[in-house]
Every structure is written in structure tokens, then in C-alpha cells.
Design a protein around this motif. Structure first.
Motif, PDB file in Angstrom:
ATOM      1  N   MET A   1       0.818  -1.216   0.000  1.00 43.53           N
ATOM      2  CA  MET A   1       0.000   0.000   0.000  1.00 43.53           C
ATOM      3  C   MET A   1       0.853   1.267   0.000  1.00 43.53           C
ATOM      4  SD  MET A   1      -3.245  -0.940   2.391  1.00 43.53           S
ATOM      5  CE  MET A   1      -4.412  -2.205   1.853  1.00 43.53           C
ATOM      6  N   LEU A   2       2.086   1.165   0.443  1.00 39.54           N
ATOM      7  CA  LEU A   2       3.003   2.285   0.326  1.00 39.54           C
ATOM      8  C   LEU A   2       3.704   2.286  -1.033  1.00 39.54           C
ATOM      9  CD1 LEU A   2       4.801   2.336   3.813  1.00 39.54           C
ATOM     10  CD2 LEU A   2       2.651   3.411   3.155  1.00 39.54           C
ATOM     11  N   ALA A   3       4.041   1.108  -1.530  1.00 42.52           N
ATOM     12  CA  ALA A   3       4.818   1.008  -2.765  1.00 42.52           C
ATOM     13  C   ALA A   3       4.001   1.392  -3.999  1.00 42.52           C
ATOM     14  CB  ALA A   3       5.364  -0.415  -2.925  1.00 42.52           C
TER      15      ALA A   3
ATOM     16  N   ILE B   1      10.601   2.217  -1.340  1.00 39.92           N
ATOM     17  CA  ILE B   1      11.457   2.686  -2.430  1.00 39.92           C
ATOM     18  C   ILE B   1      12.250   1.525  -3.008  1.00 39.92           C
ATOM     19  CG2 ILE B   1      13.423   4.174  -2.997  1.00 39.92           C
ATOM     20  CD1 ILE B   1      12.401   6.081  -0.794  1.00 39.92           C
ATOM     21  N   ALA B   2      12.741   0.642  -2.132  1.00 41.68           N
ATOM     22  CA  ALA B   2      13.494  -0.525  -2.594  1.00 41.68           C
ATOM     23  C   ALA B   2      12.629  -1.424  -3.463  1.00 41.68           C
ATOM     24  CB  ALA B   2      14.023  -1.310  -1.398  1.00 41.68           C
ATOM     25  N   ALA B   3      11.382  -1.673  -3.048  1.00 42.35           N
ATOM     26  CA  ALA B   3      10.486  -2.531  -3.824  1.00 42.35           C
ATOM     27  C   ALA B   3      10.208  -1.938  -5.194  1.00 42.35           C
ATOM     28  CB  ALA B   3       9.178  -2.738  -3.059  1.00 42.35           C
ATOM     29  N   VAL B   4      10.008  -0.622  -5.255  1.00 41.81           N
ATOM     30  CA  VAL B   4       9.750   0.049  -6.535  1.00 41.81           C
ATOM     31  C   VAL B   4      10.975  -0.028  -7.438  1.00 41.81           C
ATOM     32  CG1 VAL B   4       9.194   2.258  -7.631  1.00 41.81           C
ATOM     33  CG2 VAL B   4       8.012   1.579  -5.536  1.00 41.81           C
ATOM     34  N   ALA B   5      12.151   0.217  -6.860  1.00 44.11           N
ATOM     35  CA  ALA B   5      13.378   0.178  -7.656  1.00 44.11           C
ATOM     36  C   ALA B   5      13.672  -1.234  -8.146  1.00 44.11           C
ATOM     37  CB  ALA B   5      14.547   0.706  -6.827  1.00 44.11           C
ATOM     38  N   VAL B   6      13.534  -2.215  -7.265  1.00 41.73           N
ATOM     39  CA  VAL B   6      13.758  -3.612  -7.649  1.00 41.73           C
ATOM     40  C   VAL B   6      12.766  -4.030  -8.725  1.00 41.73           C
ATOM     41  CG1 VAL B   6      13.570  -5.992  -6.826  1.00 41.73           C
ATOM     42  CG2 VAL B   6      14.816  -4.317  -5.480  1.00 41.73           C
TER      43      VAL B   6
ATOM     44  N   ASN C   1       9.063   6.180 -16.509  1.00 40.74           N
ATOM     45  CA  ASN C   1       8.899   4.749 -16.736  1.00 40.74           C
ATOM     46  C   ASN C   1       8.549   4.037 -15.433  1.00 40.74           C
ATOM     47  OD1 ASN C   1       9.500   4.927 -19.449  1.00 40.74           O
ATOM     48  ND2 ASN C   1      11.688   4.651 -19.134  1.00 40.74           N
ATOM     49  N   GLY C   2       7.373   3.417 -15.407  1.00 40.35           N
ATOM     50  CA  GLY C   2       6.959   2.690 -14.218  1.00 40.35           C
ATOM     51  C   GLY C   2       6.180   1.445 -14.579  1.00 40.35           C
ATOM     52  N   TRP C   3       6.249   0.443 -13.708  1.00 38.84           N
ATOM     53  CA  TRP C   3       5.570  -0.824 -13.988  1.00 38.84           C
ATOM     54  C   TRP C   3       5.023  -1.380 -12.689  1.00 38.84           C
ATOM     55  CZ3 TRP C   3       7.627  -6.299 -14.488  1.00 38.84           C
ATOM     56  CH2 TRP C   3       6.707  -7.103 -15.166  1.00 38.84           C
ATOM     57  N   LEU C   4       3.696  -1.381 -12.535  1.00 35.30           N
ATOM     58  CA  LEU C   4       3.082  -1.765 -11.270  1.00 35.30           C
ATOM     59  C   LEU C   4       3.256  -3.243 -10.946  1.00 35.30           C
ATOM     60  CD1 LEU C   4      -0.270   0.241 -11.077  1.00 35.30           C
ATOM     61  CD2 LEU C   4       1.826   0.574  -9.758  1.00 35.30           C
ATOM     62  N   LEU C   5       3.206  -4.116 -11.949  1.00 38.22           N
ATOM     63  CA  LEU C   5       3.416  -5.532 -11.680  1.00 38.22           C
ATOM     64  C   LEU C   5       4.818  -5.763 -11.146  1.00 38.22           C
ATOM     65  CD1 LEU C   5       2.430  -8.430 -11.705  1.00 38.22           C
ATOM     66  CD2 LEU C   5       3.098  -8.590 -14.119  1.00 38.22           C
ATOM     67  N   GLY C   6       5.785  -5.019 -11.662  1.00 35.69           N
ATOM     68  CA  GLY C   6       7.135  -5.104 -11.133  1.00 35.69           C
ATOM     69  C   GLY C   6       7.192  -4.663  -9.679  1.00 35.69           C
ATOM     70  N   THR C   7       6.433  -3.618  -9.343  1.00 30.56           N
ATOM     71  CA  THR C   7       6.369  -3.173  -7.948  1.00 30.56           C
ATOM     72  C   THR C   7       5.791  -4.265  -7.062  1.00 30.56           C
ATOM     73  OG1 THR C   7       6.158  -0.836  -8.538  1.00 30.56           O
ATOM     74  CG2 THR C   7       5.292  -1.504  -6.388  1.00 30.56           C
TER      75      THR C   7
END
Length: 316
Positions: free
Chosen positions: A55-57, A251-256, A265-271
Motif C-alpha cells: 500500500m506504500l509502494a 522505495i526498494a520494492a519500486v526500484a527492484v 517509466n513505471g511498472w506496477l506488476l514489477g512493484t
């Protein structure tokens, strides 16, 4: 920009390898080192414990896509968790506690967005300042003590189930689907991609980039308020340091997960995969009884390793 959004949504193999490789490797290593790791109860525990981080990521993904950052999320989460506890304890209403927490979260998010978009202060500086404000307010409203004695309705949010599925997982899944639809199937989502990748296009389309940026940060604040309810329900109390440091994991989860800190560039499934990976890492280290200091260092190492794998794949 909508073509870009749809391309990122329909071509996951270009974004998934780093986080997928790390997730598989972690599962293999921990299953060999801790026999109880791959049991159904433990896997369920990992998923439930990862819901607050997700919910934060999710909003952190949108914020980073705008070339921004929110370092205040963990501190605001602590404050909203305390607000849930205080209001629910005073009124006996979980709903009023949630509404109050979301109002506080939205207020902090709106202030962050306004200072970044209108005043022009860098996001790092703004959210570092509001982090301190939220920490101070948490100590003030709680007098430095835990707020205990939650109503059954609050406790049930984390411990309850629906059709055998834990409620936190249902809330997290609903949040993911809502963000997925918002980012990939609405004009608002198209504008988010443009906000990080091509703000001139927004100007020509007559869209206020400043207003949009404020909305993104306010949405993040609303999600922090919702996460505050889960945090209170999980601990059966409000604690003045409960959420500190979770912004780092987000932040780590989003970057990973493959979201770039530039070009929109963003990808929610990756998050989502990044959140699960961080959850698996922390769970495995807990089973090994390693101290929290090593866990924090391991999350940082995870980010570097996943980005290293992606970098090797890009060069090849």
C-alpha cells in the motif's frame, strides 16, 4: 504516452528478469536453509505481512514516475496508525478512525505536492522536512507511549478472513487492481506517464502539471492512511515508531521492480513482485534469527543485485 503505457503493460518480459531472478534465488536459498520456509502457513504469512508495504509502494511508484520521492511515508504511516488507534478508542468506531487517518495522510500528501509543484522545493528536501514533522506529531499525540485496547472491529481488519482469504490480502489486491486500472486504463494514468516523461505534452493538452503532481502526492497520503489502519490492526495498538523505515522498503520494492527514477517509466506488476521479494527476504532473515540491522543492509544489497542483473541483461 498512452502507447508507452500500454507497451509497458503488455510487454512484461522486458522489465521482469531482475526481480524475478532475485525472488527465485531467495526462495531456493531460504528453503534450503530453513525447512519451514516453503510451508503454506509461512507463505501466507509473507503475503499478509507484505500488504502494508504494498500500500506504500503502489503510490510510491507513481511518485517516482514523476521524478519525485516521498521520504515521509513511514513517519506519516506511524502518525496515521496512532490516529486510527486514538479515534477508534475514543469513539469505538473503526470507520471514523480510518477517515481521520486518511484525512491526515491526504493533508501531508497535499502539502508535499504543493511544496514540490508550486514552491519548487526538491522532493527530497520537502519530504525530509515533513518526515520530521510527522515524527514529532506522533510523539506529541501519543506522549511517547503506545495506544492500546483496540476495538474488535479494528483487530478484525488484520485477523479476519473472507471466504478463507485473509482480509489484508483482499485489501491489498483491491488496491493493486485499482492502481492498475488508474495507471493503464484512464487519462489520469496517461498524464502520469507524461508528467515524468514529457511535461511539454501536458502543457499543450491544457493539463496543469502542478495540479496533477499535487494529486499524485495526495493520493499517496490517502493510501498511507489506509495502511495506517492495517498497521494498527496488525499491532493491536498504535505505537510512536511503528512505521519508521518502511519508506525505505517501499522505495526498494519500486526500484527492484523496474521503475525508473527518470523519464516516467513505471511498472506496477514489477512493484508487486518487488514487494513480495522484499517480504520474502525479511521473512527468511527472521526465520534465521538475524538482527534487524542485517535485514536493512540486505534490502539495500537486494536493490543493487537486482539492478545489476537488469544491467547485464540490457548490455547483452
Amino acid at each position: 504516452m498512452r502507447e508507452q503505457a500500454m507497451q509497458l503493460n503488455t510487454n512484461p518480459l522486458q522489465r521482469i528478469p531482475g526481480v524475478a531472478v532475485m525472488l527465485v534465488l531467495l526462495c531456493v536459498v531460504f528453503s534450503l536453509m530453513t525447512p519451514g520456509f516453503l510451508t503454506v502457513p509461512n507463505i501466507s504469512n509473507v503475503l499478509v505481512q507484505s500488504t502494508i508495504l504494498l500500500m506504500l509502494a503502489l503510490p510510491m511508484t507513481l511518485i517516482i514516475m514523476t521524478e519525485g520521492l516521498d521520504l515521509s511515508m513511514g513517519a506519516v504511516l506511524t502518525l496515521t496508525s496512532l490516529i486510527v488507534a486514538i479515534v477508534a478508542l475514543a469513539t469505538g468506531s473503526m470507520v471514523l478512525g480510518l477517515l481521520a487517518a486518511m484525512a491526515i495522510g491526504i493533508a501531508f500528501g497535499t502539502v508535499n505536492g504543493w511544496l514540490v509543484a508550486v514552491v519548487g522545493i526538491p522532493p527530497f528536501v520537502v519530504t525530509l522536512g515533513t518526515l520530521g514533522m510527522a515524527q514529532g506529531l506522533s510523539l506529541i499525540v501519543s506522549d511517547g507511549q503506545s495506544v492500546v485496547g483496540m476495538p474488535a472491529a479494528v483487530r478484525g481488519v488484520y485477523s479476519g478472513t473472507l471466504a478463507g482469504v485473509p482480509l489484508p490480502i483482499i485489501l491489498a489486491l483491491g488496491s493493486y487492481l485499482a492502481f492498475h486500472g488508474l495507471l493503464y486504463h484512464t487519462r489520469f494514468g496517461t498524464y502520469i506517464f507524461a508528467l515524468g516523461g514529457n511535461r511539454e505534452a501536458l502543457k499543450f493538452a491544457g493539463i496543469s502539471a502542478r495540479g496533477l503532481l499535487i494529486l499524485v502526492y495526495a493520493l499517496g497520503g490517502a493510501m498511507v492512511g489506509l495502511a495506517g489502519l492495517l498497521m494498527t490492526a496488525r499491532m493491536n495498538s498504535g505505537h510512536p515508531t511503528a512505521g519508521l523505515g518502511l519508506e525505505f522498503d517501499a522505495i526498494a520494492a519500486v526500484a527492484v521492480g523496474g521503475t525508473s527514477f527518470e523519464r516516467g517509466n513505471g511498472w506496477l506488476l514489477g512493484t508487486l513482485l518487488g514487494v513480495v521479494t522484499v517480504g520474502v527476504l525479511r521473512n527468511g532473515l527472521n526465520l534465521l534469527a538475524l538482527p534487524s540491522s542485517i535485514q536493512v543492509a540486505s534490502v539495500g544489497l537486494l536493490v543493487i543485485a537486482a539492478l545489476f542483473v537488469d544491467g547485464l541483461r540490457s548490455r547483452s
